[in-house]
Design a protein around this motif. Structure first.
Motif, PDB file in Angstrom:
ATOM      1  N   LEU A 179       0.521  -1.038  -0.061  1.00  0.00           N
ATOM      2  CA  LEU A 179      -0.012   0.197  -0.112  1.00  0.00           C
ATOM      3  C   LEU A 179       0.510   1.170  -0.670  1.00  0.00           C
ATOM      4  N   THR A 180       2.124   0.956   0.678  1.00  0.00           N
ATOM      5  CA  THR A 180       2.767   2.563   1.286  1.00  0.00           C
ATOM      6  C   THR A 180       3.751   2.696  -0.153  1.00  0.00           C
ATOM      7  N   SER A 181       4.449   1.674  -0.951  1.00  0.00           N
ATOM      8  CA  SER A 181       5.491   1.933  -1.679  1.00  0.00           C
ATOM      9  C   SER A 181       4.748   2.717  -2.457  1.00  0.00           C
ATOM     10  N   GLY A 182       5.907   3.966  -3.161  1.00  0.00           N
ATOM     11  CA  GLY A 182       6.156   5.415  -3.495  1.00  0.00           C
ATOM     12  C   GLY A 182       7.415   4.928  -5.131  1.00  0.00           C
ATOM     13  N   PHE A 183       7.006   3.939  -5.444  1.00  0.00           N
ATOM     14  CA  PHE A 183       7.780   3.300  -5.984  1.00  0.00           C
ATOM     15  C   PHE A 183       6.480   3.061  -7.326  1.00  0.00           C
ATOM     16  N   ARG A 184       6.226   4.134  -8.674  1.00  0.00           N
ATOM     17  CA  ARG A 184       4.567   3.620  -9.172  1.00  0.00           C
ATOM     18  C   ARG A 184       4.488   3.845 -10.603  1.00  0.00           C
ATOM     19  N   ALA A 185       4.055   3.726 -11.154  1.00  0.00           N
ATOM     20  CA  ALA A 185       4.185   4.332 -12.051  1.00  0.00           C
ATOM     21  C   ALA A 185       2.511   4.164 -12.694  1.00  0.00           C
ATOM     22  N   VAL A 186       2.264   5.188 -13.471  1.00  0.00           N
ATOM     23  CA  VAL A 186       0.297   5.700 -13.785  1.00  0.00           C
ATOM     24  C   VAL A 186       0.327   6.717 -15.319  1.00  0.00           C
ATOM     25  N   ARG A 187      -0.672   6.505 -15.120  1.00  0.00           N
ATOM     26  CA  ARG A 187      -2.040   7.189 -16.323  1.00  0.00           C
ATOM     27  C   ARG A 187      -1.923   8.927 -15.864  1.00  0.00           C
ATOM     28  N   ARG A 188      -1.212   9.137 -16.172  1.00  0.00           N
ATOM     29  CA  ARG A 188      -1.218  10.579 -15.734  1.00  0.00           C
ATOM     30  C   ARG A 188      -2.930  11.492 -16.100  1.00  0.00           C
ATOM     31  N   GLU A 189      -3.237  11.335 -16.583  1.00  0.00           N
ATOM     32  CA  GLU A 189      -4.513  11.996 -17.210  1.00  0.00           C
ATOM     33  C   GLU A 189      -5.403  11.703 -15.743  1.00  0.00           C
ATOM     34  N   LYS A 190      -5.411  10.204 -15.779  1.00  0.00           N
ATOM     35  CA  LYS A 190      -6.081  10.027 -14.216  1.00  0.00           C
ATOM     36  C   LYS A 190      -5.423   9.823 -13.181  1.00  0.00           C
ATOM     37  N   PHE A 191      -4.566  10.230 -13.074  1.00  0.00           N
ATOM     38  CA  PHE A 191      -3.076  10.466 -11.958  1.00  0.00           C
ATOM     39  C   PHE A 191      -4.416  12.029 -12.091  1.00  0.00           C
ATOM     40  N   LEU A 192      -4.503  13.136 -12.432  1.00  0.00           N
ATOM     41  CA  LEU A 192      -4.459  14.197 -12.145  1.00  0.00           C
ATOM     42  C   LEU A 192      -6.123  14.356 -11.179  1.00  0.00           C
ATOM     43  N   GLN A 193      -6.504  13.272 -11.688  1.00  0.00           N
ATOM     44  CA  GLN A 193      -7.867  13.895 -10.934  1.00  0.00           C
ATOM     45  C   GLN A 193      -8.361  13.866  -9.821  1.00  0.00           C
ATOM     46  N   PHE A 194      -7.111  12.930  -9.130  1.00  0.00           N
ATOM     47  CA  PHE A 194      -6.925  12.962  -7.338  1.00  0.00           C
ATOM     48  C   PHE A 194      -5.902  13.738  -7.326  1.00  0.00           C
ATOM     49  N   LEU A 195      -5.017  14.672  -7.881  1.00  0.00           N
ATOM     50  CA  LEU A 195      -4.651  16.147  -6.501  1.00  0.00           C
ATOM     51  C   LEU A 195      -5.308  16.936  -5.653  1.00  0.00           C
ATOM     52  N   SER A 196      -6.521  16.797  -5.542  1.00  0.00           N
ATOM     53  CA  SER A 196      -6.754  17.589  -4.640  1.00  0.00           C
ATOM     54  C   SER A 196      -7.419  16.417  -2.928  1.00  0.00           C
ATOM     55  N   LEU A 197      -6.990  15.146  -3.651  1.00  0.00           N
ATOM     56  CA  LEU A 197      -7.404  14.191  -2.376  1.00  0.00           C
ATOM     57  C   LEU A 197      -6.218  13.781  -2.463  1.00  0.00           C
ATOM     58  N   LEU A 198      -5.447  14.290  -2.517  1.00  0.00           N
ATOM     59  CA  LEU A 198      -3.995  13.555  -2.008  1.00  0.00           C
ATOM     60  C   LEU A 198      -3.008  15.087  -1.156  1.00  0.00           C
ATOM     61  N   PRO A 199      -3.025  13.840  -0.163  1.00  0.00           N
ATOM     62  CA  PRO A 199      -1.959  14.680   1.181  1.00  0.00           C
ATOM     63  C   PRO A 199      -1.626  15.076   0.625  1.00  0.00           C
ATOM     64  N   ASN A 200      -0.106  16.684   1.466  1.00  0.00           N
ATOM     65  CA  ASN A 200       1.133  17.224   1.193  1.00  0.00           C
ATOM     66  C   ASN A 200       2.257  16.245   1.750  1.00  0.00           C
ATOM     67  N   GLY A 201       2.079  15.458   2.691  1.00  0.00           N
ATOM     68  CA  GLY A 201       3.147  14.476   3.901  1.00  0.00           C
ATOM     69  C   GLY A 201       3.473  13.185   2.712  1.00  0.00           C
ATOM     70  N   PHE A 202       3.750  12.415   3.510  1.00  0.00           N
ATOM     71  CA  PHE A 202       4.562  10.754   2.800  1.00  0.00           C
ATOM     72  C   PHE A 202       3.129  10.110   2.655  1.00  0.00           C
ATOM     73  N   SER A 203       1.948  10.032   3.133  1.00  0.00           N
ATOM     74  CA  SER A 203       0.983   9.729   2.820  1.00  0.00           C
ATOM     75  C   SER A 203       0.077   9.764   1.639  1.00  0.00           C
ATOM     76  N   TYR A 204       0.712   9.916   0.684  1.00  0.00           N
ATOM     77  CA  TYR A 204       0.139  10.090  -0.818  1.00  0.00           C
ATOM     78  C   TYR A 204       0.012   8.512  -1.828  1.00  0.00           C
ATOM     79  N   PRO A 205       0.966   7.989  -0.956  1.00  0.00           N
ATOM     80  CA  PRO A 205       0.563   6.439  -2.072  1.00  0.00           C
ATOM     81  C   PRO A 205      -0.518   6.169  -2.100  1.00  0.00           C
ATOM     82  N   THR A 206      -0.556   5.539  -0.072  1.00  0.00           N
ATOM     83  CA  THR A 206      -2.324   5.087   0.102  1.00  0.00           C
ATOM     84  C   THR A 206      -3.755   6.056  -0.318  1.00  0.00           C
TER      85      THR A 206
END
Length: 286
Positions: free
Chosen positions: A146-173
């Motif tokens: 769950l917490t691995s920071g090594f990942r690949a993602v489709r950019r257009e889909k990742f951008l949909q959730f930027l407002s949900l992501l925290p500024n700290g270390f728990s963004y992978p979760t």
């Protein structure tokens, strides 16, 4: 990657001892179109080294957090696929091919999964195992890391959730749970994790408390009822048991039983409201 551009985003803070080796391996990789280093308020020469080796440098005027650096890099990237990795040398650039191959198979998010030997300590291994089991229960999907920071993602889909992501270390979760919640395809591939260079930025006590909060965040982000209903049911059954005990021993219904029944109802209603709020959050992110 056929007809796709790949951007590697590296959040970095005071990683001058390791950043050069990481970037040198990435800029020579034919699969990668750009390397973005987000210098999160470093007080050493991390940014200068990254820029001199050909990376696109973005500098935060002060430290905003690992997640904030990830969001900055994602906004600035030109690639169709984003690869996130650490600047401390733990992630091997050779494994990027594994992640991209899964993206080509049709997955939207591919996470590099660490094995038990790659955990920094027994405590970290125990915590991550707990997170993985809980998140697998909540989502109904097997989550290997769950917490691995090594990942690949489709950019257009990742951008949909930027407002949900925290500024700290728990963004992978948060990002993993968000992708499952949205019905996107998530895959895990085993990767090797090397010994990090330099000093870790994780603070045991402060981040230990933060990781405990992640447990609750997992449930409330994906399906709050899966977290609140068992708690509500447990309190309700405790109230029933206590009522049975007082009825047969004292022949009366006590205030404590009433409190437990009321608490069970409140917990259930909070879960119900949280479920509706969560649905609205993901609807807004679309």
């Amino acid at each position: 990657m056929k007809n796709r551009k790949v951007s590697v985003v590296i959040p970095a803070k005071n990683e001058s001892s390791s950043i050069s080796k990481v970037i040198e391996a990435l800029v020579s990789n034919q699969l990668i179109n750009e390397v973005i280093v987000v210098d999160d308020g470093s007080t050493d020469h991390t940014g200068e080294i990254a820029s001199s080796l050909g990376a696109k440098l973005i500098t935060h005027p002060y430290s905003k957090g690992n997640g904030a650096a990830i969001k900055t890099g994602a906004r600035a990237a030109v690639g169709d696929v984003l690869v996130f990795m650490d600047a401390d040398g733990q992630h091997s650039p050779e494994d990027i091919q594994k992640l991209l191959s899964k993206i080509e198979e049709g997955f939207d998010l591919v996470v590099g999964s660490r094995d038990s030997r790659s955990q920094a300590s027994f405590g970290r291994l125990l915590a991550n195992s707990l997170y993985n089991r809980l998140s697998s229960y909540v989502t109904g999907h097997r989550i290997a890391d769950l917490t691995s920071g090594f990942r690949a993602v489709r950019r257009e889909k990742f951008l949909q959730f930027l407002s949900l992501l925290p500024n700290g270390f728990s963004y992978p979760t948060t990002s993993t749970i968000a992708f499952f919640r949205a019905g996107y395809s998530v895959a895990y591939v085993p990767v090797k994790v090397l010994r990090r260079s330099g000093k870790s930025h994780i603070k045991p006590i402060q981040d230990g408390i933060r990781f405990l909060l992640i447990i609750f965040k997992i449930g409330t982000l994906y399906s709050p009822l899966k977290l609140f209903v068992p708690v509500s049911f447990g309190v309700f059954m405790l109230g029933i048991s206590y009522y049975g005990y007082t009825y047969f021993t004292e022949g009366r219904f006590t205030n404590m039983s009433a409190l437990m029944f009321t608490t069970a109802l409140i917990v259930f209603l909070v879960g119900l409201v949280s479920e509706q709020i969560t649905s609205l959050l993901y609807k807004d992110s679309d």
